[in-house]
Every structure is written in C-alpha cells, then in structure tokens.
Design a protein around this motif. Structure first.
Motif, PDB file in Angstrom:
ATOM      1  N   UNK A  98       8.283   0.321  15.323  1.00 42.81           N
ATOM      2  CA  UNK A  98       6.911   0.560  15.788  1.00 42.81           C
ATOM      3  C   UNK A  98       6.636   2.055  15.951  1.00 42.81           C
ATOM      4  N   UNK A  99       7.607   2.800  16.417  1.00 41.20           N
ATOM      5  CA  UNK A  99       7.427   4.253  16.570  1.00 41.20           C
ATOM      6  C   UNK A  99       7.190   4.915  15.222  1.00 41.20           C
ATOM      7  N   UNK A 100       7.918   4.477  14.214  1.00 41.17           N
ATOM      8  CA  UNK A 100       7.750   5.030  12.867  1.00 41.17           C
ATOM      9  C   UNK A 100       6.396   4.620  12.297  1.00 41.17           C
ATOM     10  N   UNK A 101       6.015   3.360  12.482  1.00 38.02           N
ATOM     11  CA  UNK A 101       4.716   2.894  11.987  1.00 38.02           C
ATOM     12  C   UNK A 101       3.565   3.621  12.674  1.00 38.02           C
ATOM     13  N   UNK A 102       3.712   3.938  13.954  1.00 38.02           N
ATOM     14  CA  UNK A 102       2.674   4.691  14.663  1.00 38.02           C
ATOM     15  C   UNK A 102       2.454   6.049  14.021  1.00 38.02           C
ATOM     16  N   UNK A 103       3.547   6.733  13.670  1.00 38.83           N
ATOM     17  CA  UNK A 103       3.412   8.038  13.031  1.00 38.83           C
ATOM     18  C   UNK A 103       2.729   7.901  11.676  1.00 38.83           C
ATOM     19  N   UNK A 104       3.104   6.888  10.905  1.00 39.27           N
ATOM     20  CA  UNK A 104       2.462   6.674   9.603  1.00 39.27           C
ATOM     21  C   UNK A 104       0.970   6.429   9.776  1.00 39.27           C
ATOM     22  N   UNK A 105       0.613   5.655  10.779  1.00 39.19           N
ATOM     23  CA  UNK A 105      -0.801   5.395  11.046  1.00 39.19           C
ATOM     24  C   UNK A 105      -1.547   6.648  11.481  1.00 39.19           C
ATOM     25  N   UNK A 106      -0.915   7.435  12.308  1.00 40.02           N
ATOM     26  CA  UNK A 106      -1.536   8.677  12.778  1.00 40.02           C
ATOM     27  C   UNK A 106      -1.756   9.656  11.641  1.00 40.02           C
ATOM     28  N   UNK A 159       0.832  -1.207   0.000  1.00 42.60           N
ATOM     29  CA  UNK A 159       0.000   0.000   0.000  1.00 42.60           C
ATOM     30  C   UNK A 159       0.864   1.253   0.000  1.00 42.60           C
ATOM     31  N   UNK A 160       1.936   1.257   0.758  1.00 43.75           N
ATOM     32  CA  UNK A 160       2.837   2.409   0.778  1.00 43.75           C
ATOM     33  C   UNK A 160       3.480   2.629  -0.589  1.00 43.75           C
ATOM     34  N   UNK A 161       3.821   1.549  -1.266  1.00 44.65           N
ATOM     35  CA  UNK A 161       4.438   1.668  -2.590  1.00 44.65           C
ATOM     36  C   UNK A 161       3.455   2.166  -3.644  1.00 44.65           C
ATOM     37  N   UNK A 213      -1.255   7.818   6.330  1.00 43.91           N
ATOM     38  CA  UNK A 213      -0.333   7.815   5.211  1.00 43.91           C
ATOM     39  C   UNK A 213      -0.874   7.088   3.988  1.00 43.91           C
ATOM     40  N   UNK A 214      -1.557   5.974   4.164  1.00 43.76           N
ATOM     41  CA  UNK A 214      -1.995   5.203   2.998  1.00 43.76           C
ATOM     42  C   UNK A 214      -3.406   5.566   2.532  1.00 43.76           C
ATOM     43  N   UNK A 215      -4.066   6.439   3.267  1.00 44.50           N
ATOM     44  CA  UNK A 215      -5.397   6.876   2.858  1.00 44.50           C
ATOM     45  C   UNK A 215      -5.275   8.185   2.106  1.00 44.50           C
ATOM     46  N   UNK A 216      -6.156   8.397   1.147  1.00 42.09           N
ATOM     47  CA  UNK A 216      -6.165   9.659   0.422  1.00 42.09           C
ATOM     48  C   UNK A 216      -6.621  10.761   1.360  1.00 42.09           C
TER      49      UNK A 216
END
Length: 102
Positions: free
Chosen positions: A87-95, A21-23, A98-101
């Motif tokens: 996990x800290x980096x993934x938390x920021x992406x989730x917050x 999804x990120x790609x 990142x993968x949603x328009x």
C-alpha cells in the motif's frame, strides 16, 4: 457509504487493471521509486479521525520493496503486513500520477 463489504473478485479486478495500465507505459518496464522515506501513522491513530496522531514512525519504500521481493522470489510466504508495505508503494505511484501522461 451503504455497503462496507469489499468483494475480493472486484479487488482482484482493480489490481489487474492497474497492473495492465502500468505495463502500458511507453518504454517502461520498471517504475522508479524517486522517494524513499515516508511517515507512518499507527493503526490505532490512523483510524481514529477525531484525535490528532501523537506518534509517527518512519517507513522506507526501498526496504518495503526488498521485503516484498522475498515473496515474489518464493523465499517466504506472504503475511498480512505485506499489504501495508504494498500500500505504501501504491500510494507513491498514485501521488506521482504514474499511469497518467505528464
């Protein structure tokens, strides 16, 4: 929660789906870490929900990423603590959705 076991193959599948999804992000081949510093709660307090945390430490996403890059570049072996940094980096992406328009 009935089953507390996490199947490693399911975990791998979820990580692969997230990576795919990120790609797919249009015109992006990097994710910008817009924030850097974050609060970190010690494990003894993080997994003790009936007691308010008394001790917080500070973490840095840029330092976490720099540390993880040494694994990516083959400069060191992966250690358990790398999961915390990732996990800290993934938390920021989730917050940041990142993968949603947006």
């Amino acid at each position: 929660m009935e089953n507390k076991d996490i199947n490693i193959s399911d975990l791998r599948k979820l990580i692969n789906i997230l990576s795919d999804e990120l790609e797919k992000l249009e015109g992006k081949n990097v994710v910008v870490l817009e924030d850097d510093l974050y609060w970190n709660i010690l494990d003894e307090e993080l997994y003790s929900p009936y007691h308010e945390p008394a001790q917080l430490t500070m973490g840095s996403l840029s330092e976490d990423w720099e540390f993880l890059q040494k694994v990516v570049n083959g400069e060191r072996e992966m250690i358990d603590y790398d999961l915390y940094k990732l996990a800290s980096i993934l938390k920021l992406l989730g917050r940041n959705n990142t993968i949603m328009e947006k």
